[in-house]
Structures are given as structure tokens and as C-alpha cells.
Design an enzyme around this catalytic site. Structure first.
Site, short mmCIF file in Angstrom:
data_model
loop_
_atom_site.label_atom_id
_atom_site.label_comp_id
_atom_site.label_asym_id
_atom_site.label_seq_id
_atom_site.Cartn_x
_atom_site.Cartn_y
_atom_site.Cartn_z
N CYS A 234 -2.21 14.24 -4.08
CA CYS A 234 -1.10 15.26 -4.19
C CYS A 234 0.10 14.63 -4.23
O CYS A 234 1.13 15.27 -4.47
CB CYS A 234 -1.53 16.17 -2.92
N GLU B 37 -5.16 16.63 -9.28
CA GLU B 37 -6.15 17.62 -9.43
C GLU B 37 -5.60 19.27 -9.89
O GLU B 37 -5.09 19.98 -9.34
CB GLU B 37 -6.30 17.90 -7.76
O1 AHR Z 1 -7.44 12.33 -0.33
C1 AHR Z 1 -6.56 13.33 0.19
C2 AHR Z 1 -6.21 14.30 -0.82
O2 AHR Z 1 -7.31 15.10 -1.37
C3 AHR Z 1 -5.60 13.89 -2.09
O3 AHR Z 1 -4.29 13.66 -2.21
C4 AHR Z 1 -5.98 14.92 -3.28
O4 AHR Z 1 -6.12 14.58 -4.58
C5 AHR Z 1 -6.99 15.97 -2.71
O5 AHR Z 1 -7.03 16.98 -2.44
#
Ligand code: AHR
Length: 661
Positions: free
Chosen positions: A244, A376
């Protein structure tokens, strides 16, 4: 290609384990017909600055908020004064002369009394080692009065001085100063004090304390013990920087790689998006200095002999947060960032961005082959953006392998499964080289889905299981239960190695005193670190991935439930070592004896290696106090080829390496 072994398993032996085991399970492996090549990138690592994974973790800087650019200029800092001391600290913002790092502080000392100074608390303290050397550095200028010297101290929790040094001779224009100190004691929660003994005014910025003993002794380097743990995994790739983090809460907070390279005081510090993400793990002091930026990530990948896999923002902020979109007609700069990144990684020294890389000390290209478009993301908005990125990148760099996303774990977002189906339908047309799937689910789900990839369509993109971890609510601990279920799932990935070419656990790091998300693969505090049970599962799969998948046929495997088999098996050939490698994950709480038969091997007795990872209780876990509670044990065993029996311990991962000649 459907997994033959599972089919046979399902047809022949739907026995419930609770009932009597009627026959000894049998496992047959034919080495004369090796299947798909196991991708060298099959097992990798995913680094994101979450849980204080970079600042306060992998990045060895000990001063928090060294550039005074956090939301509050003095976050992490404290004024310290003894009897008679009088003075103030002002913060200035000089956007004209220092646009990328505008803030600095001005220390005004009217009367030093018995002591006037500033202290930095570090990241929940600073870890110092007895005999360890530490480099203090800062930028400063003397603007008033007669400040002849400042005293630097490293102190323990009680204020005892463990190391000290002096800096003298300040000039009236900005200059860099530094001194080295050796700590007299090991201390996990030390603090840095800076004392002013004269009256006057000193401007300060980029106040830093760095251990000399970093990974490969690099200045601006990484914590040695943490990189060592990564190196021991022998990862096939390094995915970075998120997660994220790439997307940002909103687009203003997205990861912009160009702001993370070059001189460290030119890197634009921003809030870390995990700062206030979880109320129950609120960390207002979580920012990104980008001391560990894209250049350092590429360098780390190179050190680990791992393929670098940067993920770039595609004009979409985190869809769980603001979900901001860049209008389609304004994507140009984002796409240009992606093209420039490829040039930064691979371009010749005389190209614009290749020159920047060379200027940072790396004239050779980093040989980037993999690029993730978004983290994502989901919905038609993503597909529209993916198309634009793919068209521009492929036009200039046709060999670049693009990674498209299937959003977050489908159980996390509205209509997840339908969204994932929609994306897959698009990918069958668009044909990105690789598609990324994420799973954060219960251990039971991992046990019930070891056959997940058996039925996937084979004629489309390759699969990247880009983030996964078993989450046992409510505590989400790194228990053996979770690690074991992941091991079972991984046998399914490996059996489908023609399709699944990459995978990595997530997240990678957790600071014991400052985490937001659990479970994590590697845990640490200011001095120590350890691999979780999940880490050892990853390590065993990675070190034993072999070169070619082998078909496994089984009969008599007990079933624990309709969807869960007691034994989960994969086998590979290791052409380099001349060995067959068999992985068996027994998820039953009873030991199981099985008959193994290898066809195509030479006959006769041979020394084999048997590596076992297990623990007495499924709730066991490694910890700072017991870092080696769950670690693999290895024994030599004589096996009589082509047939032998092996007992698999309750709740265990067993790896048998047996020479085939
Ligand atoms: O791994 C933690 C978080 O989980 C990452 O930042 C994201 O890609 C997923 O939602």
C-alpha cells in the site's frame, strides 16, 4: 495440466483420518519424466516499509526525524536543560534555497548555564553495542554569537554516558560536520544528547547517528543482521517498495521513486501511510525518510542475487482509503516515471537516468526484467490504466515482464471474487506476463486450498502469489499452526510450478516495539532479530526448490476432512545436486508412516538427508527470548532405493534429499 497426484488421491482414498488407517500410504515418484522447470524466482521476498521495516528497521539510521521534516518539526526531539540554562529552538522553512528539504532548526542559546541541549529518542530508543563505532554527522551554520563547540553524548536509559565526542569550528555558511564515537556498553534504549556550551545561534539539519558496522560496511547502509536473515533465504527476487506504500492514502502520498534517490538530504520525506492506518496500532511518529530508497533497494536485490521487482504507482491511490484516481488524460507523468525507472535501472551511463545511477556509484545496469503496474488495484479503472502503461512500456521495452494485479485478498474488498474474475477475463486478452494474487486467510483455508492451482487455466499469464500469510485470529501470531498451513499450501504451488513462477510471504519485517500489522516473517528490536517459524518454512522451500517438478502419485493418503489431506506432497529434481527432493507436510496430529517408491533411480543403499521442521504445539512460535524454538533439524539417513519407508512426525514439514545416482 491437472495435478495427477491429487486426482488419484481424491479418487482412491477419501478416508477420514478419524477412522482406522487401512493401508500404509504410498508415494510414487517417477524421475524419468521431469516436468516444468522450477523458476529460479519461485521463492522471493517482499519488502515494504510497514511495521518500521525501513526507518527504525532495515535502514540503520538511529536518529528519528533527522531532517526535522516530520509533521511536527521536533517530533522525536526534546529540549534538555540543566540549572541556569536559557534558550529556544525555532524551526525555519526555507523553500527558496532548500525546496526538497526546507525545514531546519535554529538553536538560540542565551545562557548555557549548566547545560542546554537537544536529545533524540531514536526509534523507541537506539540500539548500541559495546565496542561499536557510531558516526555522528550534521549540517550546520553559525549565525550569531560565538559557538565554538558542541558536545555529543550517547547515554543509556539512566543517563549514563556511553560515548562522547566534540565538534568544533563552525562556519557561518552551511557545512557538514562529523565525529565518531565508540560505545562502552551494549544498550537497547540509548539516546543521543547534543549539548551547547556557548551563547549564540546555530542552525542545524540532517542530524544523524549511524553505526559504522552496516551490511557490507556501507555508509547510509542497512542493518547487518536483518540483511543476513534475508540473504540466508536465498530469495529469487525482491519485490519493493510495497504494498500500500506504493499507492498512498491519497495520491499526494504515493511512492515517487525519483524523490527517493540521490543525496539523502534531497530525498523528500513524507508521512508513512501506516502512520494512522490502524487505530489500535497508531504510530504518529512513522514517516519515510527514504534513506533507504530505490537505489538502495536495487543494491539490496543485487547483494541478495535476487531479481529486482519494483512496483510503480499507476495513477491510483489505495482503494481502501481515498481511492483517488489520476484522470486518464493526466497519466503522462506517471507513465514517464515508469519509463524513467527502467532507464535508471538499465540505461547506459550516458542516458539521462543511467547517468544518475552511475553518479550514485553503480555504472553497471541493474538488469531489471520485472515491473509491477500498481499494487492491489481492481476495477475497470485499473484495466484502463494498465493498458496505457503496458502500451507505453512495451513500445520502448518489449522484453520487460509486466505484473498485473488482482486486487487485494478477494475477501477484503466489496465483490472481491467477482472483481477478480473480471480482471482475469481481461488478462486473458491483455496477456500481461504475470498476474499477482494475494491471500491473507485462516490457516484452515491454506490447508483446504493446496489444490487451488491444479485447475487453473494454463494458456494465460504466469502466476505470482505476491502476498500471502495465514492469519489465525484474533492475535495473528506467527504460530507453528500458521507456518505449517503455509507449507502445505506451498506444496500445491510447487506441484504447479509450470504456472506458479513466483511467490512471497507478506509482510517481511516487524519491529517488536512499533508494528502495525502481524504476522510478519522476521521480527526485531533495536539490537536483535529472529526468523519466525514461517521464515524457516520459506527458507526450506527456497533452499530446496530444485530445478524440475516431478509428478507425485499417491494412494492411501488419509483425509482429515473433505477438503484437507493429512499429507501434502511435492517432489522436485535437483539436477545441479543429482538429487530427488521430496517435501511432505503432515498436518495430522499423529505420525504417519508412508512407503516411498522412486522409479528411474539407481538401486541400492544411499546416504540421504532428512530435514524436519516441527514443534510440540501448534501454538508455539519463535520469539526474541526463544529465537530458535522452531528451526529445522537435519539428519543423515540411509535409504534403500528404489523403495523405502519413512515416518512423518505429527504436524511437520519433512524434506528428503536423496541422490538418484
Ligand atoms: O502486507 C501488508 C499489506 O497487505 C500490503 O501493503 C498490501 O499490499 C496488502 O493489503
Amino acid at each position: 495440466m491437472r495435478s495427477f497426484s491429487r486426482l488419484i488421491q481424491k479418487l482412491v482414498c477419501p478416508l477420514l483420518f478419524a477412522s482406522q488407517i487401512l493401508a500404509i500410504p504410498s508415494i510414487r515418484i517417477d524421475i524419468t519424466r521431469p516436468g516444468a522447470r522450477i523458476s529460479p524466482t519461485m521463492y522471493g521476498v517482499f519488502f515494504e516499509d510497514i511495521n518500521f521495516g525501513a526507518d527504525g528497521g532495515l535502514y540503520a539510521e538511529l536518529v528519528k526525524n533527522r531532517s526535522f521534516e516530520f509533521d511536527k518539526p521536533l517530533r522525536g526531539w526534546q529540549l534538555i536543560r540543566k540549572a541556569g540554562a536559557e534558550g529556544r529552538i525555532l524551526s525555519f522553512r526555507d523553500e527558496l534555497n532548500r525546496p526538497r528539504n526546507p525545514r531546519f532548526i535554529s538553536v538560540l542559546i542565551d545562557n548555557p548555564g549548566e547545560g542546554f541541549g537537544l536529545a533524540n529518542e531514536g526509534f523507541r530508543g537506539m540500539g548500541l553495542r559495546e565496542g561499536g563505532e557510531y558516526r555522528f554527522s550534521m549540517q550546520a551554520r553559525k549565525t550569531e554569537g560565538d559557538i565554538s563547540a558542541i558536545r555529543i553524548e550517547l547515554v543509556d536509559g539512566e543517563g549514563n554516558v556511553l560515548a562522547d565526542a566534540k565538534i568544533t569550528g563552525f562556519a557561518s555558511d552551511w557545512k557538514a560536520y562529523q565525529c565518531n564515537m565508540t560505545s562502552s556498553k551494549t544498550e537497547p534504549e540509548a539516546r543521543l544528547n547534543i549539548w551547547f556550551d556557548d551563547t549564540g545561534k546555530l542552525d542545524m539539519d540532517m542530524v544523524s547517528l549511524f553505526p559504522e558496522d552496516t551490511w557490507k560496511g556501507r555508509k547510509n547502509g542497512l542493518r547487518k543482521d536483518l540483511v543476513q536473515l534475508l540473504a540466508e533465504l536465498k530469495p529469487g527476487f525482491l519485490r519493493f517498495p510495497g504494498g500500500c506504500i506504493v499507492e498512498g492514502f491519497d495520491l499526494s502520498q504515493r511512492y515517487q521513486w525519483k524523490n527517493t534517490i540521490g543525496d539523502i538530504d534531497e530525498r523528500i520525506c513524507i508521512i508513512n501511510r501506516w502512520n494512522s492506518e490502524f487505530r489500535h496500532r497508531y504510530t504518529p511518529d512513522y514517516f519515510q525518510s527514504f534513506g533507504l530508497g530505490f537505489f538502495e533497494c536495487f543494491l539490496l536485490a543485487e547483494d541478495l542475487c535476487a531479481e529486482p521487482m519494483p512496483i510503480i504507482n499507476c495513477g491510483m491511490a489505495c482503494q481502501f482509503n481515498s481511492a483517488e484516481l489520476t484522470p486518464m488524460d493526466q497519466l503522462g507523468p506517471y507513465i514517464q516515471d515508469a519509463l524513467d525507472l527502467i532507464e535508471f535501472a538499465n540505461g547506459p551511463e550516458d542516458s539521462k537516468w543511467g547517468k544518475v545511477r552511475a553518479g550514485m556509484g553503480h555504472p553497471e545496469p541493474f538488469e531489471l526484467k520485472l515491473l509491477g503496474i500498481g499494487n492491489e488495484q481492481w476495477g475497470p479503472q485499473y484495466i484502463a490504466r494498465y493498458k496505457k502503461f503496458a502500451a507505453a512500456i512495451k513500445e520502448k521495452y518489449p522484453d520487460m515482464q509486466l505484473i498485473a494485479t488482482t486486487g487485494s485478498d478477494a475477501t477484503f474488498f466489496p465483490n472481491g471474487e467477482a472483481e477478480v474474475e473480471y480482471l482475469w477475463a481481461q488478462y486473458r486478452e491483455l496477456r500481461p506476463e504475470i498476474v499477482d494474487e494475494h491471500f491473507y486467510r485462516k490457516p484452515e483455508w491454506f490447508l483446504e486450498n493446496t489444490g487451488r492451482y491444479d485447475d487453473y487455466q494454463r494458456d494465460g499469464p504466469k502466476l505470482f502469489v505476491g502476498e500471502y500469510a495465514a492469519h489465525a485470529r484474533p492475535d495473528n501470531r506467527n504460530s507453528w499452526r500458521c507456518a505449517l498451513s503455509e507449507a502445505a499450501f506451498m506444496t500445491g504451488m510447487e506441484r504447479n510450478a509450470d504456472l506458479v513462477t513466483m511467490s512471497c510471504y507478506a509482510p517481511l519485517f516487524g519491529n517488536e516495539n512499533a508494528w502495525q500489522w502481524r504476522p510478519d516473517l522476521i521480527w526485531f528490536d533495536n539490537l536483535d532479530s529472529y526468523g519466525s517459524a514461517n521464515y524457516y518454512v520459506q527458507k526450506l522451500f527456497s533452499l530446496n526448490k530444485g530445478t524440475h517438478q516431478l509428478e507425485v502419485q499417491t494412494t492411501g493418503i488419509p483425509a482429515l476432512s473433505e477438503k484437507t489431506d493429512a499429507l501434502n506432497i511435492s517432489a522436485v529434481l535437483d539436477e545441479n545436486e543429482g538429487e530427488v527432493v521430496i517435501k511432505v507436510v503432515n498436518v495430522a496430529d499423529k505420525q504417519i508412516e508412508a512407503k516411498l517408491e522412486l522409479s528411474g533411480v539407481e538401486k541400492g543403499k544411499v546416504d540421504a538427508k532428512v530435514i524436519v521442521l516441527t514443534s510440540a504445539s501448534l501454538e508455539d512460535e519463535n520469539s526474541l527470548k526463544e529465537p530458535k524454538k522452531i528451526v529445522p533439524t537435519e539428519v543423515k539417513q540411509i535409504m534403500d532405493r528404489p523403495q523405502f519407508s519413512q515416518t512423518f512426525r505429527p504436524n511437520s514439514l519433512t524434506i528428503i534429499r536423496i541422490p538418484f545416482k
